[in-house]
Write an enzyme that holds these catalytic residues in place. Structure first.
Site, PDB file in Angstrom:
ATOM      1  N   LYS A   1      44.454  60.846  46.899  1.00  0.00           N
ATOM      2  CA  LYS A   1      43.157  61.124  46.270  1.00  0.00           C
ATOM      3  C   LYS A   1      43.037  60.467  44.916  1.00  0.00           C
ATOM      4  CE  LYS A   1      41.608  65.317  48.572  1.00  0.00           C
ATOM      5  NZ  LYS A   1      41.206  66.731  48.402  1.00  0.00           N
TER       6      LYS A   1
ATOM      7  N   LYS B   1      42.835  59.778  62.700  1.00  0.00           N
ATOM      8  CA  LYS B   1      42.273  61.117  62.868  1.00  0.00           C
ATOM      9  C   LYS B   1      40.748  61.049  62.693  1.00  0.00           C
ATOM     10  CE  LYS B   1      42.473  65.322  60.210  1.00  0.00           C
ATOM     11  NZ  LYS B   1      42.949  65.960  59.015  1.00  0.00           N
TER      12      LYS B   1
ATOM     13  N   LYS C   1      35.368  62.902  58.461  1.00  0.00           N
ATOM     14  CA  LYS C   1      34.008  62.673  57.971  1.00  0.00           C
ATOM     15  C   LYS C   1      33.980  61.710  56.799  1.00  0.00           C
ATOM     16  CE  LYS C   1      34.710  66.999  55.878  1.00  0.00           C
ATOM     17  NZ  LYS C   1      34.859  68.318  56.427  1.00  0.00           N
TER      18      LYS C   1
END
Ligand code: TRP
Length: 341
Positions: free
Chosen positions: A124, A206, A209
């Site tokens: 992140k 995976k 979104k």
């Protein structure tokens, strides 16, 4: 003769489960099959506590109006998916002040080195290089607080949260080691069924979104025609037989989805589509998903248009949550040496 004395056996105490999901606007079919649907099933066998993790969500910048909408929609959508507030405790994290308080305390029992090793932090912080804030760094101690406040035995999590749960266990152990047993050390709960749903465009990844290609993921609130379109475009392979196989990641994924939503086995799906092409199969998977999400979408519409009901539910949830979590927080603070209020 007196009646036989029946020993009143205390029913075995149910184990307690805690889990939370961030309110991020949409829930994908992957989130639903991989997480939410399992939560719903756990409600009868465990004492379940679920939360919308809106404190975690501000580790990335949120637009206030959209954020507010997302929190309420997440709450309504989880209810629509089958979280039942007469069986489980379901609340919004920011409504229960003990979370932020215990998180601070646990921060002081968490090492810089431990947090630095978190792969999610590394990912992140490279993704949001302009906003590597301290909250992003200490995210796992807030997550530990969420779990430890409720003395949870089990925590259903996806693979991406395993490292965070491991850290929560270490923090609990460390605290217990210093002050004596204060927190239950939680175990991960990996559901027996729960296919990992993959991207429709790149089935080696995976379903997520955050994928820029919107055709790679399906949201539970997508319109039926959108769902159909996305499945029709799903990536397959150059063969034509609907069966599980090596090098057939796309078809394997579609079979997994079909199996998850219909309950049919891969073998019976293969038999059913013998002699039919990928086109027919993709349409059938799309239709099955549309049928699965239809009742959820209908319930969502009802809930989201009934703000008074939602408010009543999340208030009740927060009240319960505060009652339980306050006891743990008080206990921890007393052990540290804080004066009672
Ligand atoms: N970090 C989790 C996620 O992004 C959400 C979460 C917050 C959570 N607190 C939790 C999950 C406690 C399990 C237990 O998926």
């Amino acid at each position: 003769m007196s009646e036989e004395i029946k020993t009143t056996q205390t029913p075995e105490k149910k184990k307690r489960i805690f889990s939370a999901i961030q309110p991020s606007g949409t829930i994908t079919l992957g989130n639903y099959i991989g997480a939410l649907r399992n939560w719903v099933k756990l409600q009868d066998d465990y004492e379940c506590i679920f939360a919308v993790a809106d404190l975690h969500a501000i580790t990335v910048r949120q637009d206030p109006k959209i954020f507010k909408k997302n929190i309420l929609e997440a709450y309504a959508l989880f209810l629509a998916c089958g979280i039942d507030t007469s069986k489980s405790m379901f609340f919004i994290q920011s409504h229960v002040h003990t979370h932020a308080e215990l998180a601070w305390i646990l921060n002081c029992y968490t090492q810089f080195g431990e947090l630095s090793r978190m792969t999610q932090f590394k990912d992140k912080s490279s993704k949001h290089a302009d906003n590597v804030n301290a909250g992003l760094f200490t995210y796992p101690s807030l997550m530990a607080a969420d779990i430890l406040l409720y003395q949870a035995d089990l925590v259903p999590i996806g693979a991406d949260q395993k490292q965070h749960l491991e850290l929560a266990r270490n923090i609990a152990d460390r605290f217990n080691g210093i002050y004596g047993k204060t927190f239950t050390v939680p175990d991960g709960y990996i559901p027996k069924v729960g296919a990992r749903i993959r991207s429709l465009q790149d089935p080696t990844k995976k379903m997520s979104k955050s994928d820029e290609n919107v055709n790679s993921w399906v949201a539970i609130l997508d319109k039926p025609e959108t769902i159909m379109k996305k499945f029709k475009r799903a990536v397959t392979d150059s063969e034509s037989r609907v069966c599980v196989g090596e090098g057939k990641d796309g078809i394997n994924n579609l079979i997994g989805i079909m199996s998850a939503v219909t309950g049919k086995t891969a073998e019976s799906i293969t038999a059913e589509f013998e002699g039919k092409g990928y086109g027919d199969f993709k349409t059938a998977v799309g239709e099955a998903v549309v049928e699965e999400v239809r009742p959820i979408q209908e319930r969502f519409e009802q809930y989201i248009n009934d703000k008074a009901y939602l408010e009543e539910q999340y208030r009740k949830g927060a009240e319960f949550a505060l009652n339980i979590s306050r006891r743990t927080l008080d206990k921890a603070m007393k052990k540290i040496g804080y004066l009672p209020k």
